[in-house]
Scaffold this motif. Structure first.
Motif, PDB file in Angstrom:
ATOM      1  N   ILE A  50       0.866  -1.178   0.000  1.00 42.98           N
ATOM      2  CA  ILE A  50       0.000   0.000   0.000  1.00 42.98           C
ATOM      3  C   ILE A  50       0.901   1.225   0.000  1.00 42.98           C
ATOM      4  O   ILE A  50       0.704   2.161  -0.753  1.00 42.98           O
ATOM      5  CB  ILE A  50      -0.949  -0.002   1.219  1.00 42.98           C
ATOM      6  CG1 ILE A  50      -1.919  -1.175   1.114  1.00 42.98           C
ATOM      7  CG2 ILE A  50      -1.701   1.316   1.304  1.00 42.98           C
ATOM      8  CD1 ILE A  50      -2.799  -1.352   2.316  1.00 42.98           C
ATOM      9  N   GLU A  51       1.919   1.196   0.861  1.00 38.54           N
ATOM     10  CA  GLU A  51       2.900   2.287   0.922  1.00 38.54           C
ATOM     11  C   GLU A  51       4.288   1.678   0.934  1.00 38.54           C
ATOM     12  O   GLU A  51       4.484   0.619   1.532  1.00 38.54           O
ATOM     13  CB  GLU A  51       2.706   3.106   2.197  1.00 38.54           C
ATOM     14  CG  GLU A  51       1.440   3.892   2.220  1.00 38.54           C
ATOM     15  CD  GLU A  51       1.290   4.706   3.507  1.00 38.54           C
ATOM     16  OE1 GLU A  51       2.196   4.651   4.366  1.00 38.54           O
ATOM     17  OE2 GLU A  51       0.290   5.389   3.641  1.00 38.54           O
ATOM     18  N   PRO A  52       5.281   2.224   0.353  1.00 36.40           N
ATOM     19  CA  PRO A  52       5.260   3.500  -0.369  1.00 36.40           C
ATOM     20  C   PRO A  52       4.874   3.362  -1.837  1.00 36.40           C
ATOM     21  O   PRO A  52       4.621   4.344  -2.506  1.00 36.40           O
ATOM     22  CB  PRO A  52       6.695   3.977  -0.246  1.00 36.40           C
ATOM     23  CG  PRO A  52       7.518   2.743  -0.198  1.00 36.40           C
ATOM     24  CD  PRO A  52       6.654   1.719   0.513  1.00 36.40           C
ATOM     25  N   ARG A  53       4.812   2.126  -2.379  1.00 38.58           N
ATOM     26  CA  ARG A  53       4.550   1.946  -3.808  1.00 38.58           C
ATOM     27  C   ARG A  53       3.309   1.082  -4.010  1.00 38.58           C
ATOM     28  O   ARG A  53       3.412  -0.130  -4.183  1.00 38.58           O
ATOM     29  CB  ARG A  53       5.768   1.327  -4.467  1.00 38.58           C
ATOM     30  CG  ARG A  53       6.973   2.239  -4.424  1.00 38.58           C
ATOM     31  CD  ARG A  53       8.159   1.609  -5.159  1.00 38.58           C
ATOM     32  NE  ARG A  53       9.287   2.504  -5.128  1.00 38.58           N
ATOM     33  CZ  ARG A  53      10.242   2.461  -4.206  1.00 38.58           C
ATOM     34  NH1 ARG A  53      10.201   1.575  -3.249  1.00 38.58           N
ATOM     35  NH2 ARG A  53      11.250   3.311  -4.246  1.00 38.58           N
ATOM     36  N   ARG A  54       2.160   1.717  -3.985  1.00 39.36           N
ATOM     37  CA  ARG A  54       0.871   1.014  -4.084  1.00 39.36           C
ATOM     38  C   ARG A  54       0.847   0.068  -5.284  1.00 39.36           C
ATOM     39  O   ARG A  54       1.168   0.434  -6.396  1.00 39.36           O
ATOM     40  CB  ARG A  54      -0.268   2.014  -4.182  1.00 39.36           C
ATOM     41  CG  ARG A  54      -1.636   1.352  -4.268  1.00 39.36           C
ATOM     42  CD  ARG A  54      -2.770   2.355  -4.306  1.00 39.36           C
ATOM     43  NE  ARG A  54      -2.983   2.985  -3.024  1.00 39.36           N
ATOM     44  CZ  ARG A  54      -3.710   2.470  -2.040  1.00 39.36           C
ATOM     45  NH1 ARG A  54      -4.261   1.295  -2.182  1.00 39.36           N
ATOM     46  NH2 ARG A  54      -3.868   3.125  -0.905  1.00 39.36           N
ATOM     47  N   GLY A  55       0.440  -1.193  -4.963  1.00 44.67           N
ATOM     48  CA  GLY A  55       0.249  -2.182  -6.004  1.00 44.67           C
ATOM     49  C   GLY A  55       1.477  -2.987  -6.389  1.00 44.67           C
ATOM     50  O   GLY A  55       1.364  -4.000  -7.063  1.00 44.67           O
ATOM     51  N   GLU A  56       2.658  -2.546  -5.972  1.00 50.14           N
ATOM     52  CA  GLU A  56       3.870  -3.307  -6.289  1.00 50.14           C
ATOM     53  C   GLU A  56       4.002  -4.476  -5.318  1.00 50.14           C
ATOM     54  O   GLU A  56       3.452  -4.452  -4.215  1.00 50.14           O
ATOM     55  CB  GLU A  56       5.099  -2.398  -6.200  1.00 50.14           C
ATOM     56  CG  GLU A  56       5.155  -1.391  -7.327  1.00 50.14           C
ATOM     57  CD  GLU A  56       6.474  -0.642  -7.365  1.00 50.14           C
ATOM     58  OE1 GLU A  56       7.460  -1.106  -6.758  1.00 50.14           O
ATOM     59  OE2 GLU A  56       6.513   0.422  -8.014  1.00 50.14           O
ATOM     60  N   PRO A  57       4.748  -5.509  -5.709  1.00 50.65           N
ATOM     61  CA  PRO A  57       4.930  -6.652  -4.800  1.00 50.65           C
ATOM     62  C   PRO A  57       5.529  -6.212  -3.462  1.00 50.65           C
ATOM     63  O   PRO A  57       6.321  -5.276  -3.403  1.00 50.65           O
ATOM     64  CB  PRO A  57       5.909  -7.555  -5.553  1.00 50.65           C
ATOM     65  CG  PRO A  57       5.755  -7.165  -6.987  1.00 50.65           C
ATOM     66  CD  PRO A  57       5.418  -5.691  -6.984  1.00 50.65           C
ATOM     67  N   ALA A  58       5.118  -6.894  -2.407  1.00 51.36           N
ATOM     68  CA  ALA A  58       5.668  -6.602  -1.080  1.00 51.36           C
ATOM     69  C   ALA A  58       7.178  -6.780  -1.106  1.00 51.36           C
ATOM     70  O   ALA A  58       7.693  -7.669  -1.799  1.00 51.36           O
ATOM     71  CB  ALA A  58       5.043  -7.517  -0.034  1.00 51.36           C
ATOM     72  N   THR A  59       7.896  -5.944  -0.373  1.00 57.30           N
ATOM     73  CA  THR A  59       9.353  -6.030  -0.367  1.00 57.30           C
ATOM     74  C   THR A  59       9.848  -7.225   0.439  1.00 57.30           C
ATOM     75  O   THR A  59      10.946  -7.707   0.208  1.00 57.30           O
ATOM     76  CB  THR A  59       9.982  -4.738   0.196  1.00 57.30           C
ATOM     77  OG1 THR A  59       9.425  -4.484   1.489  1.00 57.30           O
ATOM     78  CG2 THR A  59       9.691  -3.559  -0.728  1.00 57.30           C
ATOM     79  N   SER A  60       9.053  -7.711   1.384  1.00 57.84           N
ATOM     80  CA  SER A  60       9.384  -8.909   2.154  1.00 57.84           C
ATOM     81  C   SER A  60       8.172  -9.830   2.139  1.00 57.84           C
ATOM     82  O   SER A  60       7.041  -9.377   2.312  1.00 57.84           O
ATOM     83  CB  SER A  60       9.728  -8.553   3.603  1.00 57.84           C
ATOM     84  OG  SER A  60      10.879  -7.740   3.648  1.00 57.84           O
ATOM     85  N   PRO A  61       8.389 -11.124   1.943  1.00 56.63           N
ATOM     86  CA  PRO A  61       7.253 -12.050   1.887  1.00 56.63           C
ATOM     87  C   PRO A  61       6.509 -12.163   3.224  1.00 56.63           C
ATOM     88  O   PRO A  61       7.105 -12.047   4.288  1.00 56.63           O
ATOM     89  CB  PRO A  61       7.892 -13.393   1.534  1.00 56.63           C
ATOM     90  CG  PRO A  61       9.285 -13.107   1.120  1.00 56.63           C
ATOM     91  CD  PRO A  61       9.658 -11.785   1.704  1.00 56.63           C
ATOM     92  N   VAL A  62       5.211 -12.401   3.117  1.00 54.14           N
ATOM     93  CA  VAL A  62       4.355 -12.682   4.271  1.00 54.14           C
ATOM     94  C   VAL A  62       3.473 -13.857   3.881  1.00 54.14           C
ATOM     95  O   VAL A  62       2.942 -13.894   2.767  1.00 54.14           O
ATOM     96  CB  VAL A  62       3.474 -11.462   4.641  1.00 54.14           C
ATOM     97  CG1 VAL A  62       2.504 -11.815   5.758  1.00 54.14           C
ATOM     98  CG2 VAL A  62       4.324 -10.265   5.010  1.00 54.14           C
ATOM     99  N   GLU A  63       3.325 -14.808   4.788  1.00 56.02           N
ATOM    100  CA  GLU A  63       2.428 -15.940   4.581  1.00 56.02           C
ATOM    101  C   GLU A  63       1.336 -15.862   5.627  1.00 56.02           C
ATOM    102  O   GLU A  63       1.609 -15.558   6.794  1.00 56.02           O
ATOM    103  CB  GLU A  63       3.183 -17.265   4.711  1.00 56.02           C
ATOM    104  CG  GLU A  63       4.275 -17.433   3.684  1.00 56.02           C
ATOM    105  CD  GLU A  63       5.089 -18.692   3.887  1.00 56.02           C
ATOM    106  OE1 GLU A  63       5.724 -19.114   2.903  1.00 56.02           O
ATOM    107  OE2 GLU A  63       5.103 -19.250   4.998  1.00 56.02           O
ATOM    108  N   VAL A  64       0.081 -16.136   5.220  1.00 54.55           N
ATOM    109  CA  VAL A  64      -1.055 -16.020   6.131  1.00 54.55           C
ATOM    110  C   VAL A  64      -1.926 -17.264   6.026  1.00 54.55           C
ATOM    111  O   VAL A  64      -2.213 -17.739   4.926  1.00 54.55           O
ATOM    112  CB  VAL A  64      -1.911 -14.771   5.805  1.00 54.55           C
ATOM    113  CG1 VAL A  64      -3.106 -14.664   6.747  1.00 54.55           C
ATOM    114  CG2 VAL A  64      -1.068 -13.505   5.863  1.00 54.55           C
ATOM    115  N   TRP A  65      -2.337 -17.780   7.180  1.00 56.62           N
ATOM    116  CA  TRP A  65      -3.283 -18.882   7.253  1.00 56.62           C
ATOM    117  C   TRP A  65      -4.538 -18.401   7.971  1.00 56.62           C
ATOM    118  O   TRP A  65      -4.453 -17.739   9.004  1.00 56.62           O
ATOM    119  CB  TRP A  65      -2.718 -20.043   8.081  1.00 56.62           C
ATOM    120  CG  TRP A  65      -1.611 -20.801   7.451  1.00 56.62           C
ATOM    121  CD1 TRP A  65      -1.711 -21.972   6.754  1.00 56.62           C
ATOM    122  CD2 TRP A  65      -0.214 -20.496   7.496  1.00 56.62           C
ATOM    123  NE1 TRP A  65      -0.465 -22.399   6.367  1.00 56.62           N
ATOM    124  CE2 TRP A  65       0.470 -21.509   6.808  1.00 56.62           C
ATOM    125  CE3 TRP A  65       0.531 -19.446   8.047  1.00 56.62           C
ATOM    126  CZ2 TRP A  65       1.851 -21.521   6.664  1.00 56.62           C
ATOM    127  CZ3 TRP A  65       1.899 -19.444   7.898  1.00 56.62           C
ATOM    128  CH2 TRP A  65       2.540 -20.479   7.206  1.00 56.62           C
TER     129      TRP A  65
END
Length: 189
Positions: free
Chosen positions: A20-35
């Motif tokens: 969302i910030e700072p570059r809306r819509g670009e891939p996240a700079t660090s991976p996150v996994e969610v269950w």
């Protein structure tokens, strides 16, 4: 705050988030996994957050409901729109050391930080990141009264058409189980 339960190998996490910030819509700079998981009484949200530089994390608040200070920490926030109106939500937030808080939002902007829902949080660290487990009893949340057809229509949007909504979950693939868990998490069981 760990992933030693077999469910975490049986169910694939959701990943591939965008910024969302700072570059809306670009891939996240660090991976996150969610269950997203649930049982008869609770639903669970577990995140595995990878950090390129975990030594740089700002994590110094343990007080409950210290929203201003917590917002300056590494933080995961989960907002549940159980009425599906895109205006109201139950909000749960926590940092890597277990500092946490909750609030209700209504009419898109009315924030009630005095609401104290019943829920649990556990955190843990691994080399390269941290884990957050949130457990919320279904009774903590409120839901609208729902007709069966509304639920069927809703599940159809998650690619569970027609009578597939009555199929035993045990026969589903891991991906289907994750989709149905995500879909049903906002509905009263």
């Amino acid at each position: 705050g760990n992933l030693d339960d077999p469910i975490y190998t049986e169910v694939r996490p959701i990943s591939g988030f965008t910024q969302i910030e700072p570059r809306r819509g670009e891939p996240a700079t660090s991976p996150v996994e969610v269950w997203f998981l649930y049982d008869q009484r609770n639903f669970y949200i577990t995140t595995k957050v990878y950090e390129d530089h975990p030594e740089r994390m700002v994590v110094n608040e343990l007080r409950r409901d210290a929203a201003v200070n917590l917002s300056n920490n590494e933080l995961i926030t989960v907002s549940l729109d159980t009425f599906r109106d895109r205006r109201s939500a139950f909000n749960f937030f926590a940092n890597p050391i277990g500092g946490r808080g909750e609030a209700q939002t209504s009419n898109e902007s009315q924030y009630n930080g005095d609401w104290n829902g019943v829920w649990k949080v556990a955190t843990g660290r691994f080399e390269g990141g941290w884990i957050l487990e949130i457990e919320v009893p279904f009774r903590t949340l409120r839901y609208p009264a729902t007709r069966e057809q509304e639920l069927r229509n809703f599940l159809g949007g998650f690619n569970f058409p027609g009578d597939m909504v009555t199929t035993p979950v045990a026969t589903f693939s891991g991906g289907e189980k994750a989709r149905v868990a995500l879909a049903l998490i906002v509905w009263e069981r």
